[in-house]
Design a protein around this motif. Sequence first.
Motif, PDB file in Angstrom:
ATOM      1  N   LEU A 231       0.831  -1.209   0.000  1.00  0.00           N
ATOM      2  CA  LEU A 231       0.000   0.000   0.000  1.00  0.00           C
ATOM      3  C   LEU A 231       0.864   1.258   0.000  1.00  0.00           C
ATOM      4  CD1 LEU A 231      -2.732   1.447   0.220  1.00  0.00           C
ATOM      5  CD2 LEU A 231      -2.590   1.146   2.709  1.00  0.00           C
ATOM      6  N   LEU A 232       1.870   1.275   0.870  1.00  0.00           N
ATOM      7  CA  LEU A 232       2.754   2.447   0.944  1.00  0.00           C
ATOM      8  C   LEU A 232       3.576   2.598  -0.324  1.00  0.00           C
ATOM      9  CD1 LEU A 232       3.900   2.129   4.668  1.00  0.00           C
ATOM     10  CD2 LEU A 232       2.511   3.970   3.699  1.00  0.00           C
ATOM     11  N   GLU A 233       4.052   1.490  -0.882  1.00  0.00           N
ATOM     12  CA  GLU A 233       4.814   1.561  -2.133  1.00  0.00           C
ATOM     13  C   GLU A 233       3.955   2.140  -3.252  1.00  0.00           C
ATOM     14  OE1 GLU A 233       8.057  -2.100  -1.806  1.00  0.00           O
ATOM     15  OE2 GLU A 233       6.075  -2.484  -2.692  1.00  0.00           O
ATOM     16  N   GLN A 234       2.726   1.692  -3.348  1.00  0.00           N
ATOM     17  CA  GLN A 234       1.840   2.193  -4.394  1.00  0.00           C
ATOM     18  C   GLN A 234       1.531   3.674  -4.200  1.00  0.00           C
ATOM     19  OE1 GLN A 234       0.764   0.314  -7.109  1.00  0.00           O
ATOM     20  NE2 GLN A 234       0.235   2.389  -7.815  1.00  0.00           N
ATOM     21  N   MET A 235       1.304   4.053  -2.942  1.00  0.00           N
ATOM     22  CA  MET A 235       1.014   5.454  -2.653  1.00  0.00           C
ATOM     23  C   MET A 235       2.183   6.352  -3.044  1.00  0.00           C
ATOM     24  SD  MET A 235       0.722   7.361   0.983  1.00  0.00           S
ATOM     25  CE  MET A 235       2.504   7.249   0.998  1.00  0.00           C
ATOM     26  N   LEU A 236       3.392   5.924  -2.688  1.00  0.00           N
ATOM     27  CA  LEU A 236       4.585   6.715  -3.006  1.00  0.00           C
ATOM     28  C   LEU A 236       4.827   6.752  -4.507  1.00  0.00           C
ATOM     29  CD1 LEU A 236       6.906   5.466  -0.125  1.00  0.00           C
ATOM     30  CD2 LEU A 236       5.974   7.769  -0.360  1.00  0.00           C
ATOM     31  N   SER A 237       4.623   5.628  -5.155  1.00  0.00           N
ATOM     32  CA  SER A 237       4.797   5.579  -6.602  1.00  0.00           C
ATOM     33  C   SER A 237       3.799   6.490  -7.309  1.00  0.00           C
ATOM     34  CB  SER A 237       4.654   4.132  -7.092  1.00  0.00           C
ATOM     35  OG  SER A 237       4.813   4.073  -8.496  1.00  0.00           O
ATOM     36  N   ASP A 238       2.544   6.470  -6.858  1.00  0.00           N
ATOM     37  CA  ASP A 238       1.523   7.340  -7.445  1.00  0.00           C
ATOM     38  C   ASP A 238       1.873   8.817  -7.253  1.00  0.00           C
ATOM     39  OD1 ASP A 238       0.119   5.106  -8.214  1.00  0.00           O
ATOM     40  OD2 ASP A 238      -1.328   5.203  -6.557  1.00  0.00           O
TER      41      ASP A 238
ATOM     42  N   GLU B  57      -3.026  12.565   4.486  1.00  0.00           N
ATOM     43  CA  GLU B  57      -2.208  12.923   5.657  1.00  0.00           C
ATOM     44  C   GLU B  57      -0.821  12.313   5.549  1.00  0.00           C
ATOM     45  OE1 GLU B  57      -2.034  12.372  10.523  1.00  0.00           O
ATOM     46  OE2 GLU B  57      -3.592  11.350   9.344  1.00  0.00           O
ATOM     47  N   VAL B  58      -0.751  11.044   5.149  1.00  0.00           N
ATOM     48  CA  VAL B  58       0.554  10.377   5.021  1.00  0.00           C
ATOM     49  C   VAL B  58       1.404  11.087   3.984  1.00  0.00           C
ATOM     50  CG1 VAL B  58       1.727   8.243   4.378  1.00  0.00           C
ATOM     51  CG2 VAL B  58      -0.354   8.145   5.752  1.00  0.00           C
ATOM     52  N   GLN B  59       0.840  11.404   2.831  1.00  0.00           N
ATOM     53  CA  GLN B  59       1.597  12.095   1.783  1.00  0.00           C
ATOM     54  C   GLN B  59       2.099  13.458   2.259  1.00  0.00           C
ATOM     55  OE1 GLN B  59      -1.067  12.238  -1.549  1.00  0.00           O
ATOM     56  NE2 GLN B  59      -0.616  10.145  -2.205  1.00  0.00           N
ATOM     57  N   THR B  60       1.265  14.164   2.993  1.00  0.00           N
ATOM     58  CA  THR B  60       1.656  15.492   3.485  1.00  0.00           C
ATOM     59  C   THR B  60       2.794  15.391   4.493  1.00  0.00           C
ATOM     60  OG1 THR B  60      -0.596  16.319   3.171  1.00  0.00           O
ATOM     61  CG2 THR B  60       0.838  17.586   4.629  1.00  0.00           C
ATOM     62  N   ARG B  61       2.675  14.458   5.418  1.00  0.00           N
ATOM     63  CA  ARG B  61       3.725  14.305   6.430  1.00  0.00           C
ATOM     64  C   ARG B  61       5.035  13.845   5.795  1.00  0.00           C
ATOM     65  NH1 ARG B  61       1.959  14.654  11.718  1.00  0.00           N
ATOM     66  NH2 ARG B  61      -0.319  14.633  12.003  1.00  0.00           N
ATOM     67  N   ILE B  62       4.957  12.954   4.826  1.00  0.00           N
ATOM     68  CA  ILE B  62       6.163  12.494   4.126  1.00  0.00           C
ATOM     69  C   ILE B  62       6.829  13.663   3.403  1.00  0.00           C
ATOM     70  CG2 ILE B  62       6.951  11.136   2.150  1.00  0.00           C
ATOM     71  CD1 ILE B  62       4.980   8.955   3.036  1.00  0.00           C
TER      72      ILE B  62
END
Length: 279
Positions: free
Chosen positions: A24-31, A117-122
Amino acid sequence: MISTPDILNAKILIVDDQEANVRLLEQMLSDARYTCIASTMNPREVSGLYRQNRYDLVLLDLQMPGMDGFQVLEALKQIEPKGYLPVLVITAQPGHKLRALQAGAKDFVSKPFDLVEVQTRIHNMLEVRLLYKQLENYNKKLEQTVAERTAELRESEARFRRLTELASDWYWEQDEKGRFTKVYGPVLDMLGIGVDKLMGEHREDSGTRWNESEYAAFKANITARRPFIDFVYSRTKADGSKQYLMVSGEPMFDSSGRFTGYRGIGKDVTDSMRSKKNS
């Protein structure tokens, strides 16, 4: 400033024992167009991977079997005891958040994920991390530049001393009150006097007397803050013999034009003066 490409090219490590969370995190970061994404489901591998790659961000799950996230944090702190530890912890336990921050994590996200939220914090953590690295690199370059300039100044001073020694017996500097601040060369041994009497106090020193008229002419130059070249003055030593000294000097001023003292060179010219008098 940190550019968007810098942030998207930052190195990220995902640490979670659940494959679904990792994917899930890999896909989110890739997107989100991040390009350097690595992952492990084995927390014992984290220290070695971090030493090898020096990630800009570690997404760390706290609840893992065998070695939990707090133990991973402790291991990472051994690698970065004084540096910036770029760890964003992932936890489903509200009570773990404060403990994780106290253990060295810089931020946290809660399970289940809120992707925005995860994308913003990253993004925010990576920006801070890259700014920290930028400042660290700048400080290293600044230290290197200072060390290089210091070495150049020392070498320049050494060359200046060698050239001065070739042209004279000593080099001297005085402050605005006439006190000697620098003396290079064997002048003290040559004259047998203290630095405070180097240019000739008109008082006797163990039977040695400076020529009063010559000393007065020298003092007039100093008082008027005039440069002087090859000024010769003499003293009569305790054994009755004469010693001749030749000095050149120039006044010094700071950037505002304030007088700060004198600097110059000196030489014992007794032999040449005796030759002139005998010829």
